[in-house]
Design a protein around this motif. Structure first.
Motif, PDB file in Angstrom:
ATOM      1  N   THR A 184     -40.625  11.805   6.962  1.00 42.71           N
ATOM      2  CA  THR A 184     -41.690  12.743   7.243  1.00 42.71           C
ATOM      3  C   THR A 184     -42.289  12.285   8.566  1.00 42.71           C
ATOM      4  OG1 THR A 184     -41.815  13.655   5.118  1.00 42.71           O
ATOM      5  CG2 THR A 184     -43.719  14.260   6.752  1.00 42.71           C
ATOM      6  N   LEU A 185     -42.897  10.914   8.390  1.00 44.76           N
ATOM      7  CA  LEU A 185     -43.760  10.434   9.384  1.00 44.76           C
ATOM      8  C   LEU A 185     -43.098   9.885  10.434  1.00 44.76           C
ATOM      9  CD1 LEU A 185     -46.204   8.558   7.018  1.00 44.76           C
ATOM     10  CD2 LEU A 185     -46.317  10.837   8.038  1.00 44.76           C
ATOM     11  N   LEU A 186     -42.103   9.400  10.609  1.00 40.46           N
ATOM     12  CA  LEU A 186     -41.237   8.387  11.569  1.00 40.46           C
ATOM     13  C   LEU A 186     -40.744   9.639  12.709  1.00 40.46           C
ATOM     14  CD1 LEU A 186     -39.121   5.801   9.857  1.00 40.46           C
ATOM     15  CD2 LEU A 186     -40.841   5.416  11.311  1.00 40.46           C
ATOM     16  N   PRO A 187     -40.302  10.849  12.338  1.00 41.34           N
ATOM     17  CA  PRO A 187     -40.201  11.819  13.344  1.00 41.34           C
ATOM     18  C   PRO A 187     -41.521  12.378  14.140  1.00 41.34           C
ATOM     19  CG  PRO A 187     -38.960  12.456  11.372  1.00 41.34           C
ATOM     20  CD  PRO A 187     -39.819  11.239  11.138  1.00 41.34           C
ATOM     21  N   GLN A 188     -42.683  12.044  13.451  1.00 40.60           N
ATOM     22  CA  GLN A 188     -44.165  12.511  14.112  1.00 40.60           C
ATOM     23  C   GLN A 188     -44.662  11.361  14.987  1.00 40.60           C
ATOM     24  OE1 GLN A 188     -44.951  15.569  13.737  1.00 40.60           O
ATOM     25  NE2 GLN A 188     -43.286  15.952  12.367  1.00 40.60           N
ATOM     26  N   ALA A 189     -43.693  10.456  15.304  1.00 41.63           N
ATOM     27  CA  ALA A 189     -44.085   9.459  16.298  1.00 41.63           C
ATOM     28  C   ALA A 189     -45.088   8.613  15.853  1.00 41.63           C
ATOM     29  CB  ALA A 189     -44.762  10.004  17.762  1.00 41.63           C
TER      30      ALA A 189
END
Length: 328
Positions: free
Chosen positions: A288-293
């Motif tokens: 969830t978090l990694l694709p959100q930079a």
């Protein structure tokens, strides 16, 4: 030593041992009721999103509810004071961040808490570099064009931020200083209303996390001009860094961490650290978090404490150089 002195020493030792064993017993039973985590921003911001996601995982593991309470105010100082004055029993925690624990000690001349002495670090959570965004109606399609646009306006441009003393505020101060342009700071009570007003064109620009601005970027309502860090992020590889745009001094990595009141028993600290680190390392949180930079940054309590001490010096210097001051 007479018998009375010996008896006093023995009684003191028994009482001390009882206190230690009592603390261990309480830690073994912990948590026996819901835990509350204070988030020093309104709902909807990047911190709020991350903490709710991770807290849900920890709640499932501990089999106790974790209540997220948004308590904004005074750049995080309201929530920080609540933690300073709370019982050190592990039931009231706080999401501290670069602002509360590294920037505010220099920004505020009368800070009523000590970021080192009054808090027990649990673990770092995430880190990120803010993105410089403008409304899609803006004529600026690069940092150079934004600077030229600002210089063409006698009154300069306006920029929003999450509040006075936040990274978004200081980055605007640094850009104004190094680009020699006029920028009017418009502080908000959190990032969500700042994003809304940037989309609407009520402010000209904004430094904010991709986690908060990404949906509006993808919907075509905001345009990214640069990332305020030294490296491009693989999630947004086409977005240049501020150094690449010609402003190497306009950058700042921001972090968020979990803190308890100072004096929280070590077994409780260790249990919280283990649970939150496990949640941060879980595949669904990472996915969830990694694709959100964002960078997921679980740590030991000692590593988070060292980061607070380091950034109080490093970012304190940034505050001094920027000339930013908290309102009286």
């Amino acid at each position: 030593m007479n018998w009375k002195s010996s008896r006093s020493v023995l009684m003191f030792a028994v009482v001390a041992l009882g206190a230690v064993l009592g603390g261990v017993a309480r830690a073994d039973d912990y948590p026996s009721r819901p835990i509350t985590i204070l988030v020093p921003f309104p709902p909807g911001g990047s911190t709020d999103i991350v903490v709710r996601l991770v807290a849900n995982k920890v709640s499932e593991s501990l089999k106790q509810p974790i209540i997220i309470e948004n308590r904004p105010g005074a750049a995080g100082n309201v929530a920080a004071m609540a933690i300073k004055n709370a019982a050190p029993d592990g039931y009231l925690l706080m999401t501290g961040h670069t602002g509360t624990h590294a920037i505010n000690p220099t920004l505020y001349s009368d800070l009523k808490f000590d970021p080192v002495k009054d808090f027990q670090p649990i673990t770092a959570l995430i880190a990120f570099n803010n993105i410089l965004v403008v409304p899609t109606a803006s004529p600026a399609k690069s940092v150079a064009e934004l600077v030229a646009y600002a210089k063409s306006k006698p009154e300069g441009l306006s920029y929003g931020s999450q509040g006075i003393g936040t990274g978004g505020h200081l980055l605007g101060v640094l850009l104004a200083k190094h680009a020699q342009i006029k920028l009017l700071h418009v502080p908000y009570r959190g990032i969500a209303p700042a994003v809304t007003d940037t989309v609407a064109g009520r402010v000209d620009m904004l430094f904010a996390a991709y986690l908060s601005t990404g949906p509006q970027v993808e919907a075509g309502h905001l345009r990214m001009l640069a990332i305020a860090g030294t490296k491009r992020h693989p999630r947004i590889p086409d977005v240049p860094t501020m150094p690449e745009a010609g402003y190497p001094d306009v950058q700042m990595q921001q972090w968020f961490g979990l803190f308890a009141p100072a004096g929280t028993p070590a077994p409780i600290v260790q249990k919280l650290n283990a649970e939150f680190v496990k949640a941060l390392q879980s595949k669904d949180v990472q996915d969830t978090l990694l694709p959100q930079a964002a960078l997921v940054t679980p740590s030991t309590p000692e590593e988070l404490g060292a980061m607070v001490k380091r950034d109080m010096v490093r970012l304190g210097q940034v505050v001094k150089e920027s000339g930013a001051k908290a309102p009286d």
